[in-house]
Design an enzyme around this catalytic site. Structure first.
Site, PDB file in Angstrom:
ATOM      1  N   LYS A 180      45.468  46.355  41.313  1.00  0.00           N
ATOM      2  CA  LYS A 180      44.241  46.254  42.115  1.00  0.00           C
ATOM      3  C   LYS A 180      44.222  47.214  43.312  1.00  0.00           C
ATOM      4  CE  LYS A 180      42.319  41.776  41.400  1.00  0.00           C
ATOM      5  NZ  LYS A 180      41.909  40.558  42.064  1.00  0.00           N
ATOM      6  N   ASP A 218      35.072  39.781  43.374  1.00  0.00           N
ATOM      7  CA  ASP A 218      35.608  38.435  43.651  1.00  0.00           C
ATOM      8  C   ASP A 218      34.807  37.720  44.749  1.00  0.00           C
ATOM      9  OD1 ASP A 218      37.708  38.478  41.814  1.00  0.00           O
ATOM     10  OD2 ASP A 218      39.091  39.419  43.223  1.00  0.00           O
TER      11      ASP A 218
END
Ligand code: NAP
Length: 292
Positions: free
Chosen positions: A74, A110
């Site tokens: 990420k 997210d």
């Protein structure tokens, strides 16, 4: 799930990259959504050790149009992309890559996914005092979105390692105009839990493999009417959520975050609204299968 023989050179490919990636929950959700919308898309799992080499490779493969990015890539993937959107830059990580022409763009769904989950549960964040329990990557991603895209009255970041908590609170404070406080776990719990409207739990406590009866929040500190969101999605009913429900709090499960962050990816890649119910069913089936 599509048959391999149905995938042609014109099929648009999406996938998740991670290492390891064999237990990803994303392929069933995305493939069910593509099928329900009649799209010639397929979604696969790529076990990628060298993210830089992988991204160089897919640059020339034009039918790869989107990627979900998971642990451990990420952060590392960011330097391989042509641009990263402002929210992902603030949070310091991406979970989505989208091809736009010859460019690969990074974003983070997210936090926006959690905002959408709150909206879907008719929970307004404006003017509310929000407490985050934990100061790791997931809290970071969600807290920046909340601080910059909603209008809570205040945010409190509570964690067990003072340097991490203070650093995250200071970073968020610089990015928004609302008050951002730091607090320590477990010492400040008695004071902070009752005084917040919304609790967002983002530690691994209570997750599958750990003690299912453990919770960061002692049950008698929860207040009826509070909103409690647990990022832990396995088990669905964590001790924290069971306690919160018994005390007449509004509860939101961790799978809602998984679902809505994926829905936002689907919409970014296809440009059409995500079939939420289809994706939810696929996710719940996969979680159920994994438990067997
Ligand atoms: P992370 O970066 O490792 O952060 C974990 C955080 O929890 C850290 O602040 C850590 O504190 C704290 N912590 C760990 N054990 C603790 C304990 N016993 N008591 C108090 N605090 C503790 O992990 P993450 O990626 O943020 O993930 C956190 C949780 O969110 C996990 O359960 C994960 O499954 C869940 N998650 C859910 C979704 C979803 O879509 N629903 C997405 C991402 C993550 P220290 O830094 O002091 O160790």
């Amino acid at each position: 799930m599509r048959l391999l023989t149905e995938i042609t050179g014109s099929t648009k490919l999406c996938g998740v990259i991670g290492h390891p990636v064999k237990h990803s929950l994303s392929p069933p959700m995305h493939n069910a959504a593509f099928a329900a919308c009649g799209l010639d898309y397929a979604y696969v799992a790529f076990d990628v050790a060298d993210v830089s080499a992988f991204i160089s490779g897919i640059r020339t493969c034009e039918n790869v149009v989107g990627l979900s990015v998971t642990i451990p890539h990420k952060i590392g993937v960011m330097s391989c992309l042509d641009d990263v959107d402002p929210l992902a830059r603030l949070a310091g990580c991406v979970n989505t890559v989208t091809r736009q022409g010859s460019r690969l763009l990074g974003s983070l769904t997210d936090g926006a996914g959690v905002l959408r989950a709150f909206a879907a549960h008719q929970v307004a964040l404006d003017g509310k005092k929000v407490l985050f329990l934990g100061a790791g990557g997931a809290v970071r991603a969600v807290a920046f979105a909340l601080a910059t895209q909603a209008a809570p009255a205040s945010l409190t970041i509570a964690g067990r390692t003072a340097e991490k908590v203070c650093a995250l609170a200071a970073d968020i404070s610089k990015a928004c105009r609302i008050p951002v406080h730091a607090a320590m776990l477990p010492d400040d719990l008695n004071r902070i839990v009752p005084e917040h409207d919304i609790l967002i739990h983002g530690t691994p406590v209570g997750m599958h493999g750990a003690d299912p009866n453990e919770s960061v929040v002692p049950w008698d500190l929860l207040q009826p009417g509070q909103v409690v969101f647990d990022m832990v999605y396995r088990p669905k009913w964590t001790r924290l959520l069971r306690d919160a429900l018994a005390l007449e709090c509004t509860v939101i499960h961790g799978l809602e975050m998984l679902l809505y962050q994926a829905a936002l990816q689907f919409e970014t890649w296809t440009g059409i609204p995500a079939p939420i119910d289809v994706m939810r069913e696929a996710l719940e089936n996969k979680l159920e299968q994994d438990q067997c």
